[in-house]
Design a protein around this motif. Structure first.
Motif, PDB file in Angstrom:
ATOM      1  N   ASP A 165       0.859  -1.173   0.000  1.00  0.00           N
ATOM      2  CA  ASP A 165       0.000   0.000   0.000  1.00  0.00           C
ATOM      3  C   ASP A 165       0.903   1.233   0.000  1.00  0.00           C
ATOM      4  N   SER A 166       0.565   2.198  -0.810  1.00  0.00           N
ATOM      5  CA  SER A 166       1.383   3.426  -0.898  1.00  0.00           C
ATOM      6  C   SER A 166       0.501   4.631  -0.670  1.00  0.00           C
ATOM      7  N   THR A 167       1.029   5.584   0.093  1.00  0.00           N
ATOM      8  CA  THR A 167       0.319   6.847   0.296  1.00  0.00           C
ATOM      9  C   THR A 167       1.285   7.983   0.034  1.00  0.00           C
ATOM     10  N   THR A 168       0.748   9.091  -0.268  1.00  0.00           N
ATOM     11  CA  THR A 168       1.581  10.273  -0.532  1.00  0.00           C
ATOM     12  C   THR A 168       1.215  11.379   0.438  1.00  0.00           C
ATOM     13  N   GLY A 169       2.095  12.430   0.513  1.00  0.00           N
ATOM     14  CA  GLY A 169       1.806  13.576   1.376  1.00  0.00           C
ATOM     15  C   GLY A 169       2.580  13.495   2.668  1.00  0.00           C
ATOM     16  N   VAL A 228      10.708  -1.538  -3.127  1.00  0.00           N
ATOM     17  CA  VAL A 228       9.986  -0.993  -1.965  1.00  0.00           C
ATOM     18  C   VAL A 228      10.597   0.342  -1.531  1.00  0.00           C
ATOM     19  N   LEU A 229      11.914   0.381  -1.485  1.00  0.00           N
ATOM     20  CA  LEU A 229      12.587   1.632  -1.093  1.00  0.00           C
ATOM     21  C   LEU A 229      12.306   2.738  -2.102  1.00  0.00           C
ATOM     22  N   GLU A 230      12.352   2.388  -3.376  1.00  0.00           N
ATOM     23  CA  GLU A 230      12.104   3.394  -4.401  1.00  0.00           C
ATOM     24  C   GLU A 230      10.666   3.899  -4.321  1.00  0.00           C
ATOM     25  N   ARG A 231       9.753   3.011  -4.027  1.00  0.00           N
ATOM     26  CA  ARG A 231       8.342   3.435  -3.926  1.00  0.00           C
ATOM     27  C   ARG A 231       8.174   4.361  -2.726  1.00  0.00           C
ATOM     28  N   ALA A 232       8.824   4.018  -1.631  1.00  0.00           N
ATOM     29  CA  ALA A 232       8.745   4.899  -0.436  1.00  0.00           C
ATOM     30  C   ALA A 232       9.304   6.274  -0.749  1.00  0.00           C
ATOM     31  N   ARG A 233      10.452   6.323  -1.440  1.00  0.00           N
ATOM     32  CA  ARG A 233      11.057   7.616  -1.771  1.00  0.00           C
ATOM     33  C   ARG A 233      10.155   8.444  -2.648  1.00  0.00           C
ATOM     34  N   SER A 234       9.580   7.822  -3.681  1.00  0.00           N
ATOM     35  CA  SER A 234       8.812   8.588  -4.663  1.00  0.00           C
ATOM     36  C   SER A 234       7.380   8.886  -4.210  1.00  0.00           C
ATOM     37  N   LYS A 235       6.846   8.019  -3.344  1.00  0.00           N
ATOM     38  CA  LYS A 235       5.450   8.194  -2.944  1.00  0.00           C
ATOM     39  C   LYS A 235       5.292   8.773  -1.541  1.00  0.00           C
ATOM     40  N   GLY A 236       6.332   8.692  -0.748  1.00  0.00           N
ATOM     41  CA  GLY A 236       6.247   9.212   0.610  1.00  0.00           C
ATOM     42  C   GLY A 236       6.122   8.108   1.630  1.00  0.00           C
ATOM     43  N   THR A 237       5.489   7.004   1.299  1.00  0.00           N
ATOM     44  CA  THR A 237       5.355   5.847   2.191  1.00  0.00           C
ATOM     45  C   THR A 237       5.113   4.606   1.332  1.00  0.00           C
ATOM     46  N   ALA A 238       5.659   3.465   1.749  1.00  0.00           N
ATOM     47  CA  ALA A 238       5.372   2.174   1.107  1.00  0.00           C
ATOM     48  C   ALA A 238       4.983   1.188   2.200  1.00  0.00           C
ATOM     49  N   ARG A 270       5.636 -13.921   8.451  1.00  0.00           N
ATOM     50  CA  ARG A 270       4.790 -13.003   7.698  1.00  0.00           C
ATOM     51  C   ARG A 270       4.852 -11.646   8.403  1.00  0.00           C
ATOM     52  N   VAL A 271       5.175 -10.609   7.638  1.00  0.00           N
ATOM     53  CA  VAL A 271       5.428  -9.285   8.231  1.00  0.00           C
ATOM     54  C   VAL A 271       4.565  -8.240   7.547  1.00  0.00           C
ATOM     55  N   ARG A 272       4.010  -7.359   8.375  1.00  0.00           N
ATOM     56  CA  ARG A 272       3.357  -6.153   7.880  1.00  0.00           C
ATOM     57  C   ARG A 272       4.312  -5.010   8.188  1.00  0.00           C
ATOM     58  N   GLU A 273       4.735  -4.226   7.165  1.00  0.00           N
ATOM     59  CA  GLU A 273       5.752  -3.200   7.390  1.00  0.00           C
ATOM     60  C   GLU A 273       5.390  -1.916   6.648  1.00  0.00           C
ATOM     61  N   ALA A 274       6.019  -0.845   7.138  1.00  0.00           N
ATOM     62  CA  ALA A 274       5.907   0.464   6.488  1.00  0.00           C
ATOM     63  C   ALA A 274       7.308   1.056   6.380  1.00  0.00           C
ATOM     64  N   VAL A 275       7.608   1.608   5.208  1.00  0.00           N
ATOM     65  CA  VAL A 275       8.896   2.254   4.978  1.00  0.00           C
ATOM     66  C   VAL A 275       8.621   3.695   4.542  1.00  0.00           C
TER      67      VAL A 275
END
Length: 696
Positions: free
Chosen positions: A10-14, A96-106, A121-126
């Motif tokens: 899941d990705s969010t921005t802002g 995952v790291l690239e998505r976090a950088r470009s979107k704000g959160t991955a 099984r892991v639920r994580e946020a970067v």
């Protein structure tokens, strides 16, 4: 989202700022947020800051508990260390790291590896950390990226529970849908809750329509009160119930079903509704109806058999047959007719003689077409096959005449039964049943056997009538056809023989009593052994150039063929392979048919003469006087004393030969001699095969 189905992203921005916004997490040396302060906020999670290259800078206790890695072992290693090999090979950590950088959160969920290699099984946020200390804000230029913060928690147990539940749900659904029966569930207010795919397939209703329907909407009106009471009892009493009813489809068809239902309850025993299955029992009901029809058919046949035994004319037999069938509930009507040789053809026509439950006009019309079906009909004439023909589901018959008549008269099936004896056709019986699927294989077999029984009864009646007729037709034939066993024996041995008597054992086996002249018995035996149709041979007596024989013959006899037509062989004398036969038949016999059957079966045979003769009628008194005239006084006394003295009572004989001989005042041996001669004369008078005038 990750392109791996096992990993959700899941990705969010802002901007994302929280209680730690006043702290600074610096991925570079000298600038960082104390790790224990952030861990205090999320003590059940793994928390670690990464450098801009994705390598671990710090490690908290939650991360150690989650991954098994100590800080000394993991700090400086890349984020990818936590991923399984397949994920590493596909560069998933970098994505995952690239998505976090470009979107704000991955935010992702997937499989990770502990230090011991165990999968979790892991639920994580970067989230990215900017140079200006902003966290969770997209970083457009790499030079502005200070690092990342990684937060994760263990979902292994939850994931396994969810997976097990999914598998259980899928299994239950597959079982639910794979059921060949209909499956249903209703709530306590009888609202339709659930059903499998068989329900709309069988009933014809859509899912939307089914959702609005109550249980009784599927039940035939005549069964609704009974099913309603069953549902009420089911909801009130904890029991498993079974009920049969006609299920009514959307297009009005009725299908017999067996419903098996049970209550649905909650953990406290509260009734939530009921569920169950419904099974199509059409085949079972059809078999039950078939057995019922078979029982009724056997009862009808037994009743008719009793009538046939007592009947004196063929008309009585035919009337009894159609009356019994028409009176039975399973049948609508019946008609019977006789087989008449067709003009200019080798076949037969059907001439109706009796009917019941239907008018004569219809018999001459549509019923005749069942006996002699049109060219486009599925069956053939029973006169050709000698087998029972059946026509079912006539309401949908492609033959317009049959379909229209079946609908008008309310019958669904017809059987046409040939009336035969051996291979001779006497007629045909037509029976109509209400049930469209009537006349199944077993019924047809019973009817086939019944037709043979009636045929033999009619033939036997003709033979009995012939014995008592005072006027008969006498036919004389001459034959050299070696297909007849007697002619073959005479021709092979070059002798004369006469047939004294023929005893039919079965339709195919006959015992001939012959007198053979001017040949040695051994020569007769030699020829008989080479005659395939002669199966047994026994010499009875031989004297003065003549010998008496008992010969068992199979199949190849003119006598057997005559019996099929109710004709009787009066005499057969064969001179060196040339036979002269005298045959008596009743006046109503179809002579053309009889003569044609003989000359076609035995081609070297021709009719020499035909005439009507009167035979003297012998009364009981005439027979008694004949017997008295050929017995001597001593023979009559011996026979009379033995009869009245109980000598012939067996097995409880009341007196023996010695007692009767003493009573007559003669020797025991003399009594036996008188008695045997008297018996021989009595039997000769009855069978007419010996010289009744011999005094012995």
């Amino acid at each position: 989202m990750s392109d791996d189905p096992a990993e959700r992203t899941d990705s969010t921005t802002g901007p994302s700022r929280g209680a730690a916004d006043d702290k600074r997490i610096d991925g570079r040396a000298g600038r960082h947020l104390e790790i224990h302060e952030l861990s205090t906020l999320v003590d059940d999670c793994a928390v670690a800051p990464f450098g801009p290259d994705g390598r671990v800078n710090r490690w908290n206790d939650g991360a150690r508990r989650l991954t098994g890695y100590d800080a000394e072992a993991i700090v400086g290693d890349h984020y990818r260390t936590l991923f399984p090999p397949d994920a590493r090979e596909s560069d998933r950590p970098e994505r995952v790291l690239e998505r976090a950088r470009s979107k704000g959160t991955a935010e992702t969920e997937g499989w990770r590896l502990r230090s011991d290699g165990e999968r979790i099984r892991v639920r994580e946020a970067v989230a990215p950390i900017r140079e200006d200390d902003e966290i969770g804000v997209p970083v457009d230029r790499t030079v502005e990226l200070a690092g990342y913060v990684w937060i994760a928690h263990d979902r292994t147990e939850d994931y396994e529970r969810e997976r097990a539940l999914r598998e259980e749900t899928v299994f239950a659904k597959s079982v639910f849908e794979a059921q060949p029966d209909i499956v249903y569930a209703f709530d306590a207010d009888e609202n339709h809750l659930e059903w499998n795919e068989r329900v709309p397939a069988v009933t014809g209703y859509t899912d939307a329509e089914l959702a609005e329907m109550d249980p009784l909407a599927f039940v035939a009106p005549e069964d609704r009160n009974r099913i309603a009471e069953t549902i009420r009892r089911l909801l009130e009493v904890d029991e498993y119930v079974t009920a049969e009813a006609a299920l009514v489809t959307k297009d009005g068809r009725r299908i017999p079903y067996e419903f098996n239902s049970a209550r649905i309850t909650d953990d406290d025993g509260g009734v939530l509704g009921f569920t169950g299955t419904g099974r199509d029992i059409s085949d079972r009901k059809a078999r039950e109806r078939e057995l019922e029809r078979l029982e009724r058919l056997n009862a009808i046949v037994r009743t008719i058999d009793e009538t046939v035994v007592a009947a004196e004319t063929r008309d009585e037999i035919e009337q009894a047959i159609v009356a019994e069938f028409a009176a039975a509930d399973a049948y609508r009507f019946a008609a019977i007719g006789r087989a008449e040789p067709a003009a200019r053809t080798a076949g037969y026509s059907w001439e109706p003689t009796a009917q019941a439950g239907i008018d004569a006009t219809a018999v001459d019309g549509v019923l005749s077409s069942f006996v002699e079906p049109p060219a486009d009909a599925p069956g053939v004439s029973p006169f050709e096959t000698r087998s029972t023909q059946r026509y079912r589901h006539l309401h949908e018959s492609p033959i317009d005449e049959w379909r229209a008549d079946a609908r008008e008269r309310g019958y669904g099936a017809v059987a046409v039964v040939p009336i035969v004896a051996t291979d001779r056709v006497f007629g045909a019986l037509v029976v109509a049943a209400a049930e469209p699927s009537a006349f199944a294989d077993r019924e047809r077999e019973v009817l086939q056997e019944f037709g043979g029984t009636v045929g033999h009864a009619i033939n036997a009646m003709a033979v009995r009538r012939l014995l008592y007729l005072d006027t008969v037709v006498e036919l004389e034939f001459e034959s050299t056809d070696a297909g007849d066993s007697c002619i073959a024996l005479s021709h092979g041995a070059g002798c004369d023989l006469s047939v004294d008597h023929v005893l039919p054992l079965t339709d195919e086996v006959f015992v001939y009593y012959l007198t053979v002249s001017d040949i040695d018995p051994d020569a007769v035996r030699a020829v008989a052994r080479d005659t395939p149709s002669i199966t047994e041979l026994r010499l009875i007596d031989a004297d003065d150039g003549e010998s008496d024989w008992e010969v068992v013959v199979r199949d190849a006899t003119i006598t057997g063929l005559l019996g099929e037509y109710g004709a009787r062989l009066q005499s057969q004398v064969v001179h060196d392979g040339v036979a002269e036969l005298t045959v008596h038949v009743s006046l109503d016999t179809d002579l053309r048919d009889l003569v044609g059957a003989i000359t076609s079966t035995y081609p070297d045979t021709e009719l020499v003469s035909k005439r009507t003769i009167d035979r003297p009628i012998q009364t009981h008194g005439d027979f008694r006087r004949t017997v008295e005239s050929i017995l001597t006084e001593k023979q009559r006394l011996a026979l009379e004393a033995a009869y009245h003295g109980g000598y012939f009572e067996w097995p409880t004989r009341n007196s023996d030969a010695s007692e009767i001989a003493d009573r007559l005042g003669i020797a025991r041996q003399t009594f036996h001699q008188h008695l045997r001669v008297a018996q021989a004369k009595l039997l000769s008078a009855y069978f007419g095969t010996r010289d009744e005038t011999a005094t012995g």
